[in-house]
Scaffold this motif. Structure first.
Motif, PDB file in Angstrom:
ATOM      1  N   GLY A  27      -7.029  -2.088  -8.225  1.00 31.51           N
ATOM      2  CA  GLY A  27      -6.617  -1.787  -6.859  1.00 31.51           C
ATOM      3  C   GLY A  27      -7.764  -1.860  -5.866  1.00 31.51           C
ATOM      4  N   GLU A  28      -9.011  -1.853  -6.361  1.00 34.13           N
ATOM      5  CA  GLU A  28     -10.154  -1.888  -5.436  1.00 34.13           C
ATOM      6  C   GLU A  28     -10.721  -3.299  -5.270  1.00 34.13           C
ATOM      7  N   VAL A  29     -10.280  -4.206  -6.131  1.00 33.72           N
ATOM      8  CA  VAL A  29     -10.846  -5.557  -6.135  1.00 33.72           C
ATOM      9  C   VAL A  29      -9.722  -6.571  -5.937  1.00 33.72           C
ATOM     10  N   ALA A  30      -9.975  -7.572  -5.112  1.00 38.45           N
ATOM     11  CA  ALA A  30      -8.982  -8.620  -4.860  1.00 38.45           C
ATOM     12  C   ALA A  30      -9.063  -9.712  -5.925  1.00 38.45           C
ATOM     13  N   ASN A  31      -8.019 -10.540  -5.993  1.00 36.90           N
ATOM     14  CA  ASN A  31      -8.000 -11.661  -6.945  1.00 36.90           C
ATOM     15  C   ASN A  31      -8.961 -12.768  -6.542  1.00 36.90           C
ATOM     16  N   LEU A  58     -13.232  -1.252   5.714  1.00 40.29           N
ATOM     17  CA  LEU A  58     -13.409  -2.089   4.522  1.00 40.29           C
ATOM     18  C   LEU A  58     -13.632  -1.173   3.329  1.00 40.29           C
ATOM     19  N   PHE A  59     -13.152  -1.562   2.157  1.00 41.14           N
ATOM     20  CA  PHE A  59     -13.480  -0.827   0.943  1.00 41.14           C
ATOM     21  C   PHE A  59     -14.890  -1.225   0.522  1.00 41.14           C
ATOM     22  N   VAL A 101     -10.277  -5.567 -14.235  1.00 42.89           N
ATOM     23  CA  VAL A 101      -9.584  -4.648 -13.329  1.00 42.89           C
ATOM     24  C   VAL A 101      -8.656  -5.369 -12.349  1.00 42.89           C
ATOM     25  N   VAL A 102      -8.417  -6.646 -12.576  1.00 43.35           N
ATOM     26  CA  VAL A 102      -7.524  -7.411 -11.702  1.00 43.35           C
ATOM     27  C   VAL A 102      -6.447  -8.063 -12.563  1.00 43.35           C
ATOM     28  N   ASP A 103      -5.200  -7.986 -12.126  1.00 39.82           N
ATOM     29  CA  ASP A 103      -4.127  -8.687 -12.830  1.00 39.82           C
ATOM     30  C   ASP A 103      -3.868 -10.021 -12.136  1.00 39.82           C
ATOM     31  N   GLY A 293      -1.867  -6.677  -6.464  1.00 41.26           N
ATOM     32  CA  GLY A 293      -3.211  -6.579  -5.900  1.00 41.26           C
ATOM     33  C   GLY A 293      -3.245  -5.752  -4.649  1.00 41.26           C
ATOM     34  N   PRO A 294      -4.427  -5.626  -4.054  1.00 40.12           N
ATOM     35  CA  PRO A 294      -4.575  -4.785  -2.873  1.00 40.12           C
ATOM     36  C   PRO A 294      -3.665  -5.226  -1.732  1.00 40.12           C
ATOM     37  N   HIS A 295      -3.294  -6.521  -1.711  1.00 42.37           N
ATOM     38  CA  HIS A 295      -2.521  -7.052  -0.595  1.00 42.37           C
ATOM     39  C   HIS A 295      -1.083  -6.564  -0.592  1.00 42.37           C
ATOM     40  N   ASN A 296      -0.579  -6.035  -1.720  1.00 42.56           N
ATOM     41  CA  ASN A 296       0.815  -5.587  -1.665  1.00 42.56           C
ATOM     42  C   ASN A 296       0.949  -4.069  -1.793  1.00 42.56           C
ATOM     43  N   GLY A 297      -0.097  -3.364  -1.373  1.00 36.40           N
ATOM     44  CA  GLY A 297       0.034  -1.911  -1.257  1.00 36.40           C
ATOM     45  C   GLY A 297      -0.577  -1.140  -2.402  1.00 36.40           C
TER      46      GLY A 297
END
Ligand code: R1P
Ligand code: URA
Length: 300
Positions: A27-31, A58-59, A101-103, A293-297
């Motif tokens: 949740g803290e890292v983007a794809n 920004l995170f 940590v990213v799906d 990911g972070p983009h969908n909440g």
């Protein structure tokens, strides 16, 4: 046990699911990840990011090992900038711990600096590692009595490791738009396991046996035009990622290995800003299978 205590010696994470060296969790890292060599470069490029969600900052998280992760949006798309520092081992941490940590599918672009070996790479140009990179390794066995007895070569060259062709082309186009096509090119990268020995730099303090190294490199790979320290690791891990990672790299030539010239600091930052925006745009415009990911909440 405290929640910061690490469990699982195989892939260490704490109770919150934070990785051992980078310290980030789901949740803290983007794809889409822009990997940069220094904290200064990351902070300069973070100026071009928008917050991950309206009304938020920004995170930003810096781990105890000094890996800084910044997550925001570029052109509306979530992107993380991750400080990778230098060398093969750090590139390995950054790719593997972010992957953990990213799906979904991921894209990595490395923005680095390099030594220019020969034209078309020249001082101040931006070179995309397309078709990919080779790895140059110093072999310690060659410096042992047994290795000397059988004439082991002190350095080994890997075969070329491919970069993602579409991501590389997108990066080259975005860079050409900002720098002018005459300042952007592509070519084979040579990634070395040292800034010194395996890049053919000579010092009196060490027996490196590298006087002929750059000549041998250009004989084996006449198409090699850049020398640096991380790209081959990123490309190798992407190749071995079971199809889950697309990777590309571009480097600013700040050292000319023929003339021995070095680029001025203010010009380096100017080029970092322009090429950094090119990397962010190439990442943002790349289609990925990344519904989570972070983009969908579910993000920071
Ligand atoms: C050496 O000075 C560093 O510069 C290059 C090399 O790969 C190595 O990491 O790249 P960065 O500017 O990204 O660190
Ligand atoms: N980075 C490297 O690894 N080598 C150079 O010559 C310049 C930057």
């Amino acid at each position: 046990p405290r929640k910061t205590d690490i469990r699982d010696a195989n892939f260490p994470m704490d109770a919150e699911g934070r990785t051992y060296h980078l310290g980030t969790k789901r949740g803290e890292v983007a794809n889409r990840i822009l990997s940069v060599g220094s904290e200064k470069r990351a902070l300069v490029l973070a100026e071009y990011l928008q917050p991950p969600a309206p009304g938020r900052g920004l995170f930003m998280l810096e781990s105890s090992r000094g890996f800084l992760t910044i997550t925001g949006r570029y052109l509306g798309t979530p992107v993380s900038i991750v400080v990778t520092h230098m060398g093969l081992a750090n590139a390995d941490f950054v790719v593997r711990e972010n992957r953990a940590v990213v799906d979904g599918e991921m894209a990595f672009i490395r923005l680095g600096t390099c030594g220019a070996l020969r034209p078309p790479a020249r001082l101040g140009s931006f070179i995309v590692a397309d078709p990919g990179a080779i790895l140059i390794r110093r072999d310690p066995d060659a410096f042992s009595p047994e290795g000397e007895a059988c004439g082991l070569p002190p350095y080994r060259f890997s075969r070329p490791i491919p970069s993602d062709p579409l991501l590389s082309q997108a990066l080259q186009q975005e860079a050409a738009r900002r720098l002018g096509a005459e300042n952007v090119c592509s070519g084979l990268n040579a990634t070395a396991d040292s800034f010194y020995s395996s890049q053919g730099r000579r010092t009196d303090w060490f027996d490196d046996r590298n006087e002929a190294l750059l000549g041998e490199l250009l004989q084996a790979y006449p198409q090699a035009i850049t020398l640096e320290m991380e790209t081959a690791m990123l490309l190798d891990l992407a190749r071995c990622s079971r199809g889950s990672i697309r990777a590309a790299a571009g480097v600013i030539a700040l050292a000319d290995r023929q003339s021995n010239d070095f680029l001025a600091a203010d010009r380096i930052e100017e080029l970092e800003r322009l090429t950094g925006q090119a990397c962010l745009a190439a990442l943002a415009r790349t289609q990925l299978q990344d519904s989570w990911g972070p983009h969908n909440g579910s993000g920071p």
